[in-house]
Design a protein around this motif. Structure first.
Motif, PDB file in Angstrom:
ATOM      1  N   GLY A   1       0.812  -1.214   0.000  1.00 27.51           N
ATOM      2  CA  GLY A   1       0.000   0.000   0.000  1.00 27.51           C
ATOM      3  C   GLY A   1       0.841   1.257   0.000  1.00 27.51           C
ATOM      4  N   ALA A   2       0.144   2.392   0.009  1.00 31.10           N
ATOM      5  CA  ALA A   2       0.844   3.672   0.006  1.00 31.10           C
ATOM      6  C   ALA A   2       1.606   3.876   1.304  1.00 31.10           C
ATOM      7  N   CYS A   3       2.769   4.518   1.184  1.00 29.89           N
ATOM      8  CA  CYS A   3       3.563   4.811   2.384  1.00 29.89           C
ATOM      9  C   CYS A   3       2.877   5.911   3.202  1.00 29.89           C
ATOM     10  N   PRO A   4       2.834   5.763   4.520  1.00 28.79           N
ATOM     11  CA  PRO A   4       2.264   6.819   5.349  1.00 28.79           C
ATOM     12  C   PRO A   4       3.191   8.034   5.395  1.00 28.79           C
ATOM     13  N   ALA A   5       2.655   9.153   5.822  1.00 30.91           N
ATOM     14  CA  ALA A   5       3.510  10.323   6.042  1.00 30.91           C
ATOM     15  C   ALA A   5       4.451   9.991   7.201  1.00 30.91           C
ATOM     16  N   THR A   6       5.732  10.094   6.981  1.00 27.08           N
ATOM     17  CA  THR A   6       6.695   9.665   8.000  1.00 27.08           C
ATOM     18  C   THR A   6       7.572  10.825   8.433  1.00 27.08           C
ATOM     19  N   THR A   7       8.196  10.636   9.560  1.00 25.54           N
ATOM     20  CA  THR A   7       9.152  11.610  10.074  1.00 25.54           C
ATOM     21  C   THR A   7      10.472  10.918  10.352  1.00 25.54           C
ATOM     22  N   GLN A   8      11.491  11.742  10.562  1.00 24.06           N
ATOM     23  CA  GLN A   8      12.829  11.233  10.839  1.00 24.06           C
ATOM     24  C   GLN A   8      13.538  12.242  11.731  1.00 24.06           C
ATOM     25  N   PRO A   9      14.343  11.810  12.679  1.00 26.09           N
ATOM     26  CA  PRO A   9      15.063  12.768  13.522  1.00 26.09           C
ATOM     27  C   PRO A   9      15.850  13.770  12.682  1.00 26.09           C
ATOM     28  N   ASP A  10      15.791  15.030  13.074  1.00 26.19           N
ATOM     29  CA  ASP A  10      16.482  16.077  12.316  1.00 26.19           C
ATOM     30  C   ASP A  10      17.981  15.823  12.218  1.00 26.19           C
ATOM     31  N   SER A  11      18.568  15.317  13.292  1.00 25.63           N
ATOM     32  CA  SER A  11      20.012  15.071  13.288  1.00 25.63           C
ATOM     33  C   SER A  11      20.374  14.032  12.229  1.00 25.63           C
ATOM     34  N   LEU A  12      19.561  12.972  12.106  1.00 23.60           N
ATOM     35  CA  LEU A  12      19.817  11.936  11.110  1.00 23.60           C
ATOM     36  C   LEU A  12      19.597  12.489   9.709  1.00 23.60           C
ATOM     37  N   LYS A  13      18.541  13.286   9.558  1.00 23.49           N
ATOM     38  CA  LYS A  13      18.245  13.863   8.252  1.00 23.49           C
ATOM     39  C   LYS A  13      19.381  14.773   7.791  1.00 23.49           C
ATOM     40  N   SER A  14      19.894  15.571   8.711  1.00 21.66           N
ATOM     41  CA  SER A  14      20.983  16.481   8.382  1.00 21.66           C
ATOM     42  C   SER A  14      22.251  15.716   8.035  1.00 21.66           C
TER      43      SER A  14
END
Length: 442
Positions: A249-262
């Motif tokens: 199915g479609a992926c849900p709206a997800t988040t990720q820690p800012d430190s990891l994203k950076s």
């Protein structure tokens, strides 16, 4: 410890776990309980690890390496051992279907029930193929292992000494409370240079997806959280409360820690610069890779025929870039009545072909002999004719010689001239004979 291993054995028996279709039910093997060497234990201690701390593994096909990583006291993992893979089958690229003889690529999970201390391949553990991603994409197969005995038809095979240590790492981690460990299987080390080498490969999009998980581990040195949605892997993503990841199915709206994203963005910027440079650089040629489900299906059909005992090439066929097939001429073993019948038919066909070749060779030999006899007869006829002409010429010369002698003899001073004339006549005859013989091959 023995009780825990006994419970594991019962679970293994219940689900039919086996190393590459291993159905061994031997008595408990003492080598499954061998401790790690003192040298490895000392190295672990120096790096802040305990014998029972969590473990994970990474596999690189092209480099032929299996790495063991363990958690340190700070929670980050460090490399503790690296082994040369003794044998893995197939080509670079994922496993698509049962029988394609491909060793899997992707992110897999090993739990205690997947450990097999009684494998006929010395020791083994099932890597967990097919996983959620594989099933969502319709990929099939079973009993894909890391095992000993250095023999593979879709597994990652190690030497017996190596698998004893690798098995011990997992066993000790489970003893320490780890409920599962991750295996990351890659086609190669996913560096900018290697990704540039394979940028035109049909498996490249799949490998780009795996690289996100590879990069997450390189950045954090912690096994990434792995989920599947929209039939693709997602790593270190957190779904909103109450929502889950649906593999198809479609992926849900997800988040990720800012430190990891950076950190990931910074890592990616460096990678892209290196990739651009690698595209222009001179690099080794890519290794053979599987050409998707089409080649996997062809190899799978070969595997089915082989399993039925039919005569097939000793190695599976390979699909070339232009769509043609390459198969070895050497045929494999015969394991069934059908296979023996096929072999008998092939032998009969070969015998008929050999007889026909011999018949044609005999005809050609007879033709050659007839032509040689004809040429010999013609040569003898020409020789006889030349000899006859030479004899006639000699007779004419002899008939003319007395007249010349008598005429010349009336003059005593002419005797030398007569002799010269006779010699000249003989010389002309000889030269004529030689010329005629030379014209006709005499």
């Amino acid at each position: 410890m023995l009780a825990k291993l006994a419970r594991t054995a019962l679970l293994i028996a219940a689900i039919g776990v086996a190393g590459c279709n291993d159905s061994s039910m031997k008595d408990f093997a003492p080598h499954a309980n061998k401790p790690l060497p003192d040298k490895i234990l000392a190295s672990m201690k120096a790096k802040g690890m305990t014998r029972t701390s969590p473990v994970m593994a990474r596999i690189f096909k092209e480099e032929g390496k299996l790495e063991i990583w363990k958690a340190k006291t700070n929670g980050r993992y460090d490399l503790v051992a690296s082994y040369d893979i003794c044998k893995w089958s197939g080509k670079l690229g994922p496993k698509y279907t049962e029988g394609d003889r491909q060793a899997p690529e992707g992110f897999y999970t090993v739990r205690p029930a997947q450990m097999n201390p009684r494998s006929s391949y010395h020791l083994a553990f099932n890597i967990g193929y097919p996983n959620v991603y594989d099933r969502a994409n319709g990929r099939t197969g079973s009993h894909l292992m890391v095992h000993g005995a250095c023999s593979s038809s879709g597994c990652y095979s190690m030497t017996d000494a190596q698998i004893e240590q690798i098995y011990a790492f997992g066993r000790d981690a489970f003893q320490g409370g780890q409920t599962e460990f991750q295996i990351q299987a890659f086609p190669f080390r996913m560096t900018a240079a290697n990704m540039a080498r394979y940028r035109k490969d049909p498996n490249y999009e799949f490998w780009k997806m795996l690289k996100v998980g590879y990069d997450n581990f390189e950045i954090t040195k912690v096994p990434p959280k792995v989920d599947v949605c929209e039939k693709r892997y997602v790593f270190n993503q957190v779904a909103p409360d109450g929502e889950t990841f649906d593999p198809t199915g479609a992926c849900p709206a997800t988040t990720q820690p800012d430190s990891l994203k950076s950190a990931f963005n910074a890592y990616q910027s460096t990678y892209e610069a290196a990739f651009s440079g690698a595209v222009k650089a001179s690099v080794p040629a890519p290794k053979p890779t599987i050409a998707g489900i089409k080649e996997a299906s062809i190899v799978s059909e070969w595997s089915k025929k082989r399993a039925r005992g039919e005569r097939v090439p000793i190695e599976p066929p390979s699909l070339n870039a232009d769509g043609s097939l390459t198969a070895t001429a050497r045929m494999g073993r015969i394991d069934s009545p059908a296979g023996r019948k096929m072999a008998a038919l092939d032998a009969e066909k070969a015998a008929k072909q050999k007889a026909e070749e011999q018949r044609l060779a005999a005809i050609e030999a007879a033709k050659a002999e007839k032509q040689a006899a004809k040429a010999q007869a013609l040569a003898e006829k020409e020789t006889a004719r030349i000899n006859s002409l030479a004899e006639e010429e000699e007779a004419r010369a002899a008939a003319e010689a007395p007249v010349a002698t008598a005429t010349i003899a009336s003059t005593p001073d002419a005797a030398p001239a007569a002799t010269q004339a006779a010699n000249a006549g003989e010389s002309r005859t000889t030269r004529l004979k030689k010329k005629l013989l030379g014209m006709f091959g005499g």
